[in-house]
Design an enzyme around this catalytic site. Sequence first.
Site, PDB file in Angstrom:
ATOM      1  N   HIS A   1      -6.519   2.039   1.661  1.00 40.30           N
ATOM      2  CA  HIS A   1      -6.120   2.765   2.754  1.00 40.30           C
ATOM      3  C   HIS A   1      -7.100   4.153   3.004  1.00 40.30           C
ATOM      4  CE1 HIS A   1      -2.975   3.513   6.010  1.00 40.30           C
ATOM      5  NE2 HIS A   1      -3.350   4.609   5.796  1.00 40.30           N
TER       6      HIS A   1
ATOM      7  N   CYS B   1       0.223   3.651   3.290  1.00 33.71           N
ATOM      8  CA  CYS B   1       0.883   3.130   4.623  1.00 33.71           C
ATOM      9  C   CYS B   1       2.058   4.010   5.054  1.00 33.71           C
ATOM     10  CB  CYS B   1       0.989   1.819   4.740  1.00 33.71           C
ATOM     11  SG  CYS B   1      -0.476   0.675   4.836  1.00 33.71           S
TER      12      CYS B   1
ATOM     13  N   CYS C   1       0.939  -1.120  -0.106  1.00 33.22           N
ATOM     14  CA  CYS C   1       0.026   0.036  -0.048  1.00 33.22           C
ATOM     15  C   CYS C   1       0.704   1.258  -0.058  1.00 33.22           C
ATOM     16  CB  CYS C   1      -0.889   0.065   1.172  1.00 33.22           C
ATOM     17  SG  CYS C   1      -1.915   1.558   1.267  1.00 33.22           S
TER      18      CYS C   1
ATOM     19  N   GLN D   1      -9.217  13.389  -0.684  1.00 29.91           N
ATOM     20  CA  GLN D   1      -8.691  14.140  -1.857  1.00 29.91           C
ATOM     21  C   GLN D   1      -9.183  15.617  -1.804  1.00 29.91           C
ATOM     22  OE1 GLN D   1      -7.632  12.270  -5.464  1.00 29.91           O
ATOM     23  NE2 GLN D   1      -9.310  10.731  -4.844  1.00 29.91           N
TER      24      GLN D   1
ATOM     25  N   HIS E   1      -3.978   1.069   8.301  1.00 30.76           N
ATOM     26  CA  HIS E   1      -4.496   0.453   6.962  1.00 30.76           C
ATOM     27  C   HIS E   1      -5.986  -0.013   7.199  1.00 30.76           C
ATOM     28  CE1 HIS E   1      -3.988  -0.991   2.903  1.00 30.76           C
ATOM     29  NE2 HIS E   1      -4.848  -1.949   3.309  1.00 30.76           N
TER      30      HIS E   1
ATOM     31  N   HIS F   1      -8.521   7.450   3.084  1.00 30.76           N
ATOM     32  CA  HIS F   1      -7.823   8.608   2.717  1.00 30.76           C
ATOM     33  C   HIS F   1      -8.959   9.426   2.021  1.00 30.76           C
ATOM     34  CE1 HIS F   1      -7.903   6.402  -1.169  1.00 30.76           C
ATOM     35  NE2 HIS F   1      -7.621   7.452  -1.858  1.00 30.76           N
TER      36      HIS F   1
END
Length: 332
Positions: free
Chosen positions: A147, A35, A32, A151, A96, A149
């Site tokens: 993972h 991570c 990943c 934007q 994760h 997240h």
Amino acid sequence: MSERRYDPTHDEWVTFATNRQDRTYKPAAAACPLCPTRPGGPETEIPREHFEVAVFDNRFPSLTATPPAPDIAGTDLVPVAPAYGHCEVVVFTDDHEATLASVGTARVRVLVDAWADRFAALARDPDIAYVLPFENKGEAVGVTLHHPHGQIYAYPDVPPRPSREQRAAAKHRGRTGRCVFCDVVAQETGGPRVVVEGTHFLAGVPPWARFPYEIDIWSRDHVGTLPELDAAARDDLARVLARVLAGYDAFFGFRTSYLLGIHSAPVGGTGPEADPTLGHLHLEICPPHRGEGKLKYLAGSETFGGAFLTDVAPEVAAPRLRAAAADVEVPA
């Protein structure tokens, strides 16, 4: 190819970013890129062993501060422009297996500060008109990196949906002299569609919900952007958002996929859609789920007509989500 082409039939721009075809696609957890970089392990995007929130430029951006020249020449009918803008990745945990619903209120509060900080920084670019923080969560909405997240995109113009909101707000102000979102908050407060009530923010299923279990989180005050929030308002937003997301997982019984977007006042541009006084800060959370094993797809009416057809009435969805959000234990 990385360029923007104007669609004169809809009065909007479309971005082409063919480099995104090569972006990382569903890597194994051991590979990943989001991570932390562990001792003796592979180097990732984040060169730290532990972190709370990390923000960095997207390696596969749709918009960039140094765009190449367009591949084709534009015409008077269809202008073509470089794909200028900013695309940042926001990673809000080094775990994760976590989700924004599980990281706890304190971490969500750190994320609110990160959103506000990056919003302010991107808004200082004189060539940026609109800043949009968002999170796509779950395979059901097409996520390719598991993972947790989000934007942040910064656009050189006000995108179509926020532009429509701005025009609707201008129309409402012209008719009533008031902010349309302030009127929505006044109408919905204490009503049957409320899910979570905070001091500074109100979460509810909007009467016009486009998705069966959509929840909007509106600022009670007429605030345009995240950086304008004081500490108490940011605390409240974190509490409300954490409870809403934990409530979704409790209601559905699994990790809920969703689209989360933060609607703000424009930071540039021209015309009525660029008037920052019309903007009213609110979050929109749209899970694609309409029941166990059932998804809400954007089909013919939504895609071609722009007319959403929803399977669950807001007055039915809201009490279900309210009960789940009230009963769930939200990590501190």
